[in-house]
Each structure stands twice: as structure tokens, then as C-alpha cells.
Design a protein around this motif. Structure first.
Motif, PDB file in Angstrom:
ATOM      1  N   LEU A  86      24.764-120.393  46.419  1.00 27.80           N
ATOM      2  CA  LEU A  86      23.799-120.360  45.318  1.00 27.80           C
ATOM      3  C   LEU A  86      24.384-120.985  44.053  1.00 27.80           C
ATOM      4  O   LEU A  86      23.689-121.715  43.334  1.00 27.80           O
ATOM      5  CB  LEU A  86      23.371-118.918  45.033  1.00 27.80           C
ATOM      6  N   THR A  87      25.656-120.725  43.781  1.00 32.30           N
ATOM      7  CA  THR A  87      26.284-121.289  42.590  1.00 32.30           C
ATOM      8  C   THR A  87      26.294-122.809  42.653  1.00 32.30           C
ATOM      9  O   THR A  87      25.918-123.487  41.681  1.00 32.30           O
ATOM     10  CB  THR A  87      27.719-120.755  42.441  1.00 32.30           C
ATOM     11  N   PHE A  88      26.709-123.361  43.780  1.00 32.61           N
ATOM     12  CA  PHE A  88      26.727-124.817  43.914  1.00 32.61           C
ATOM     13  C   PHE A  88      25.319-125.387  43.833  1.00 32.61           C
ATOM     14  O   PHE A  88      25.067-126.369  43.123  1.00 32.61           O
ATOM     15  CB  PHE A  88      27.380-125.226  45.234  1.00 32.61           C
ATOM     16  N   PHE A  89      24.391-124.758  44.540  1.00 34.12           N
ATOM     17  CA  PHE A  89      23.016-125.255  44.597  1.00 34.12           C
ATOM     18  C   PHE A  89      22.398-125.318  43.200  1.00 34.12           C
ATOM     19  O   PHE A  89      21.829-126.345  42.804  1.00 34.12           O
ATOM     20  CB  PHE A  89      22.181-124.340  45.499  1.00 34.12           C
ATOM     21  N   PHE A  90      22.532-124.251  42.431  1.00 37.33           N
ATOM     22  CA  PHE A  90      21.862-124.200  41.128  1.00 37.33           C
ATOM     23  C   PHE A  90      22.617-124.967  40.048  1.00 37.33           C
ATOM     24  O   PHE A  90      22.008-125.428  39.089  1.00 37.33           O
ATOM     25  CB  PHE A  90      21.603-122.756  40.712  1.00 37.33           C
ATOM     26  N   LYS A  91      23.931-125.115  40.190  1.00 38.07           N
ATOM     27  CA  LYS A  91      24.653-125.954  39.231  1.00 38.07           C
ATOM     28  C   LYS A  91      24.295-127.431  39.404  1.00 38.07           C
ATOM     29  O   LYS A  91      24.380-128.222  38.459  1.00 38.07           O
ATOM     30  CB  LYS A  91      26.159-125.740  39.365  1.00 38.07           C
ATOM     31  N   GLN A  92      23.877-127.807  40.598  1.00 39.24           N
ATOM     32  CA  GLN A  92      23.463-129.190  40.864  1.00 39.24           C
ATOM     33  C   GLN A  92      21.996-129.436  40.539  1.00 39.24           C
ATOM     34  O   GLN A  92      21.551-130.584  40.496  1.00 39.24           O
ATOM     35  CB  GLN A  92      23.701-129.530  42.348  1.00 39.24           C
ATOM     36  N   LEU A  93      21.235-128.368  40.318  1.00 36.70           N
ATOM     37  CA  LEU A  93      19.786-128.478  40.164  1.00 36.70           C
ATOM     38  C   LEU A  93      19.411-129.329  38.958  1.00 36.70           C
ATOM     39  O   LEU A  93      19.934-129.151  37.863  1.00 36.70           O
ATOM     40  CB  LEU A  93      19.178-127.084  40.039  1.00 36.70           C
ATOM     41  N   GLN A  94      18.466-130.232  39.154  1.00 35.17           N
ATOM     42  CA  GLN A  94      18.025-131.140  38.105  1.00 35.17           C
ATOM     43  C   GLN A  94      16.582-131.561  38.365  1.00 35.17           C
ATOM     44  O   GLN A  94      16.022-131.285  39.432  1.00 35.17           O
ATOM     45  CB  GLN A  94      18.928-132.370  38.072  1.00 35.17           C
ATOM     46  N   LEU A  95      15.984-132.225  37.379  1.00 34.87           N
ATOM     47  CA  LEU A  95      14.643-132.775  37.575  1.00 34.87           C
ATOM     48  C   LEU A  95      14.695-133.838  38.660  1.00 34.87           C
ATOM     49  O   LEU A  95      15.652-134.605  38.760  1.00 34.87           O
ATOM     50  CB  LEU A  95      14.122-133.363  36.267  1.00 34.87           C
TER      51      LEU A  95
END
Length: 202
Positions: free
Chosen positions: A59-68
Motif C-alpha cells: 500500500l505504501t508503494f502503491f499510494f506513494k506512486q499515485l498520480q493523475l
């Protein structure tokens, strides 16, 4: 042909196959975030606490990469993207992709908002004066990482805990004007309102 139809999942106007490869060595996956901040595979038939992703490292990796999503693919149906090398994870959500779930205290005593199941690994500084109770739906929002849209939803349970701190200087039925927190009387800036409205209209 029947199997292919079963694998294709509608997402608004789009259809996809989990793990599809639009180019050599490229993979695409599709996710959904509910209003509690829980992450699911978009085509999961049952979406609840049992079926959501819980591993904090993932989850940490996924959401730190999250962008438009500016990839040129699935931008309308999946407005957010979490890239991982040649893997593209397309994301849609019930409201906002960032959902604040807990209020934490940092090592130096600072107040932090934790989001999307990441515990102390996914946090932003708590800025009480920037909280917004959005008049169109009554939900509470707070600034979030800019690359993920700049606005996060405060989970309903946390918003309920914070609700006694709002003050209504313009009277009942009007948006709150102040937030009283830790003995300080904060004037609400409401600077997120226009951003929320502009994001909602796109």
C-alpha cells in the motif's frame, strides 16, 4: 470467445482484462478505492474488508506512486495511475483516491493524518485551518499530495470525531467558519472548495 467476454470487465465506457499487455513486457492492472480508503482490484465481485489489500509495504508503494492519469489510456474511466516500472496500475475511486483514516502523532509530537491503510508510512501534516466541510455533500476534506489531485477525503468515522470542533459563525445551515483544536481557534480558509468543484466537474 465466451471466455474472452468473461474476462473483459466494463469500467464506465472502458473494457479491460486484468494483466493485459498492450506492448511487449508491459502490463496493465485496474483498481478501485472506496470511500473508506480501501483498495481493491476493480473487478472484484465483493468489495469489503476481507477482500481489500492490507499489506502496508504494498500500500505504501502503491499510494506513494499515485498520480493523475496522463498516460493517454483509460483517462476518463480511471483518472489516476500508480506506475511501477513497465506496469501501469489504473485507478478509479468512489470520491477521492486519498482517504484520511486516522490522526497520528509524529516522533516530534507533530500531528499527522494517515491515509489509505498505510499507518505512519502514509501521512501528511494535519492542517486544521484547511479542513473543508463541502456544502454539496457534507463530507470533510483536507489537503493531500499534489500529484494525487491535492485533495483527500476524511473518512466518515474520523470526520464524525472531528465534527464537534467545527463552529458555525454564519449560523446553522451554513458551512462552518472555524475549527477549534487543541485550544486554538482556527479560521477556516476554505481554499479547497474551488479545487473540489473543478475536479468534480471534469
Amino acid at each position: 470467445m465466451r471466455l474472452l467476454r468473461a474476462l473483459l470487465r466494463p469500467a464506465g465506457p472502458a473494457a479491460y482484462t486484468q494483466g493485459q499487455s498492450p506492448a511487449p513486457r508491459a502490463r496493465e492492472y485496474f483498481y478501485y478505492i472506496d470511500h473508506q480508503g480501501q483498495l481493491f482490484l476493480d473487478d472484484a465481485k465483493v468489495k469489503n474488508f476481507i477482500t481489500c489489500f492490507k499489506d502496508k509495504q504494498f500500500l505504501t508503494f502503491f499510494f506513494k506512486q499515485l498520480q493523475l492519469n496522463r498516460s493517454g489510456r483509460y483517462q476518463d474511466a480511471f483518472p489516476y495511475l500508480s506506475p511501477c516500472g513497465r506496469e501501469h496500475n489504473f485507478v478509479r475511486c468512489d470520491d477521492r483516491p486519498i482517504v484520511f483514516t486516522h490522526l497520528l502523532q509524529g516522533q516530534a509530537g507533530e500531528e499527522l493524518l494517515s491515509y489509505c491503510g498505510g499507518g505512519d508510512r502514509l501521512v501528511v501534516s494535519f492542517e486544521p485551518e484547511k479542513l473543508v466541510m463541502f456544502p454539496e455533500n457534507g463530507r470533510v476534506y483536507h489537503p493531500a499530495p499534489q500529484k494525487a489531485g491535492g485533495v483527500g477525503l476524511v473518512k466518515s468515522a474520523l470526520a464524525f470525531e472531528l465534527s464537534p470542533c467545527f463552529e458555525y459563525g454564519q449560523g446553522a445551515g451554513r458551512p462552518p467558519t472555524h475549527f477549534c483544536w487543541q485550544g486554538k481557534h482556527h479560521s477556516l480558509t476554505n481554499e479547497l472548495v474551488q479545487l473540489i468543484r473543478s475536479n468534480s466537474s471534469t
